[in-house]
Design a protein around this motif. Structure first.
Motif, PDB file in Angstrom:
ATOM      1  N   ASN A 198      -8.497   7.131  -4.829  1.00  0.00           N
ATOM      2  CA  ASN A 198      -7.790   8.407  -4.748  1.00  0.00           C
ATOM      3  C   ASN A 198      -8.321   9.344  -5.826  1.00  0.00           C
ATOM      4  O   ASN A 198      -8.136   9.102  -7.021  1.00  0.00           O
TER       5      ASN A 198
ATOM      6  N   GLN B  22       0.816  -1.215   0.000  1.00  0.00           N
ATOM      7  CA  GLN B  22       0.000   0.000   0.000  1.00  0.00           C
ATOM      8  C   GLN B  22       0.849   1.263   0.000  1.00  0.00           C
ATOM      9  O   GLN B  22       0.480   2.270  -0.605  1.00  0.00           O
TER      10      GLN B  22
ATOM     11  N   THR C 147      -7.868  -1.161  -5.775  1.00  0.00           N
ATOM     12  CA  THR C 147      -7.206   0.141  -5.695  1.00  0.00           C
ATOM     13  C   THR C 147      -7.393   0.898  -7.000  1.00  0.00           C
ATOM     14  O   THR C 147      -7.084   0.376  -8.075  1.00  0.00           O
TER      15      THR C 147
ATOM     16  N   GLU D  47       0.565   4.339  -2.840  1.00  0.00           N
ATOM     17  CA  GLU D  47       0.280   5.732  -2.523  1.00  0.00           C
ATOM     18  C   GLU D  47       1.458   6.652  -2.827  1.00  0.00           C
ATOM     19  O   GLU D  47       1.432   7.832  -2.505  1.00  0.00           O
TER      20      GLU D  47
ATOM     21  N   TYR E  93      -9.700   1.251  -1.903  1.00  0.00           N
ATOM     22  CA  TYR E  93      -8.942   2.507  -1.874  1.00  0.00           C
ATOM     23  C   TYR E  93      -9.216   3.299  -3.148  1.00  0.00           C
ATOM     24  O   TYR E  93      -9.007   2.815  -4.257  1.00  0.00           O
TER      25      TYR E  93
ATOM     26  N   ALA F  20     -10.951   3.590   2.268  1.00  0.00           N
ATOM     27  CA  ALA F  20     -10.076   4.767   2.244  1.00  0.00           C
ATOM     28  C   ALA F  20     -10.387   5.619   1.014  1.00  0.00           C
ATOM     29  O   ALA F  20     -10.407   5.117  -0.109  1.00  0.00           O
TER      30      ALA F  20
END
Length: 342
Positions: free
Chosen positions: A250, A13, A225, A17, A248, A273
């Motif tokens: 973003n 992870q 992700t 990121e 996740y 997240a």
């Protein structure tokens, strides 16, 4: 790189990121500038036997086990324009030809035992190769590639195409790319997420493109992700409850203005997240609370985990909203009953 190391070549992870670091953004810009300065003409520099002797390593058994051959080659930063000589080295499994001036990788078609290929920082316009039955990792970052055609390796798990000039994803056949779990497309010119029909995909990187919305990703049920940082996304439509593994997400540096858009993420059952920094909606005073009200199972917003007190406040607000909606629905129902018959 051993077979064990190859199997472990999947970022954790922290690696996933890493795009948050300014250093990486600067690196991408430097490569882009260098690419713009590249000349179409280079002094011909073919791969030679002497270069091969210097670059070969990792002696392994071949065939029946009675013969041996070097299976790893590193010839990066040699100003190479031609790797024709590789046609004869059919036992190679790991090849690094990055940071050269290559425009043609066709000699690699003869390397049917190839497991790992690194061809970053060349002048490639295509990642097309014949089907290589054992290829598991292929990186073509920071080239001049304009499409995703001609990639059909059945054991390919990681494909890196960041920092190229790809506008649309086409030709990625899910019937052939049956093992692909990580696709890296950061820093291209994508204006659509259509064409990514890869049901086994787990990690998808689409940051630093020109996307305005998410579409065509509904059936990526194994995707865990998704990076969409630094695009132009205004709406959060396009996410589906069928994306049952997404944990996740973003969305940093986009153009989401309305906090109400967050309601479109509540059906993602495993979303834990969410990163929304540098969106207009984060300027709202109740931004952090509203996100948790809309997405009850969210554990982390931006870089901070939710505290129990915040979760309790959100539960209370959610309950009040539910009661208000129920009262409104009941009032409307009573109103309909009181209407005089005609």
């Amino acid at each position: 790189m051993s077979d064990e190391e190859l199997e472990d070549f999947e970022p954790d992870q922290d690696d996933l990121e890493k795009e948050d670091d300014e250093k990486e953004t600067e690196e991408w810009e430097d490569y882009r500038k260098e690419g713009e300065e590249y000349s179409e003409e280079w002094m011909p520099t073919p791969l030679t036997e002497d270069m091969m002797k210097e670059g070969l390593s990792l002696l392994c058994k071949t065939g029946s086990g009675l013969a041996h051959a070097y299976v790893k080659l590193e010839v990066k930063e040699r100003d190479l324009t031609d790797i024709f000589l590789l046609r004869s080295y059919i036992h190679l499994r790991y090849v690094d030809v990055s940071e050269n001036h290559l425009t043609d990788l066709s000699p690699l078609n003869y390397l049917t035992h190839l497991l790992w290929l690194k061809a970053d920082g060349n002048n490639l316009r295509s990642a097309h190769l014949n089907e290589l039955p054992y290829l598991q990792i292929a990186t073509f970052a920071y080239n001049q590639i304009t499409d995703t055609e001609g990639i059909s390796h059945p054991r390919l798990g990681i494909l890196d195409l960041k920092g190229n000039r790809i506008r649309r994803v086409t030709g990625l056949d899910p019937q052939k790319l049956i093992s692909l779990h990580t696709l890296e497309l950061r820093g291209n010119q994508l204006d659509s997420t259509l064409g990514i029909h890869l049901p086994r995909l787990k990690n998808l990187f689409l940051a630093q493109n020109m996307l305005k919305k998410v579409e065509g990703l509904e059936h990526l049920s194994n995707l865990s992700t998704l990076h969409l940082r630094d695009n132009q996304i205004e709406t959060l439509s396009g996410f589906s409850k069928e994306m049952t593994s997404l944990q996740y997400l973003n969305l940093r540096g986009n153009m989401v203005t309305q906090l109400g858009e967050l309601a479109k993420l509540r059906d993602l059952p495993k979303l834990r997240a969410l990163v929304l920094l540098d969106n207009p909606c984060t300027d709202e005073n109740d931004y952090r609370q509203e996100a948790l009200v809309q997405i009850a199972h969210l554990e982390r917003l931006d870089k901070d985990f939710y505290e129990e007190e915040e979760r309790a406040d959100a539960d209370e607000i959610r309950q009040r909203l539910k009661e208000t909606q129920e009262q409104k629905a009941e009032a409307e129902h009573d109103s309909e009953l009181e209407l005089p018959s005609v």
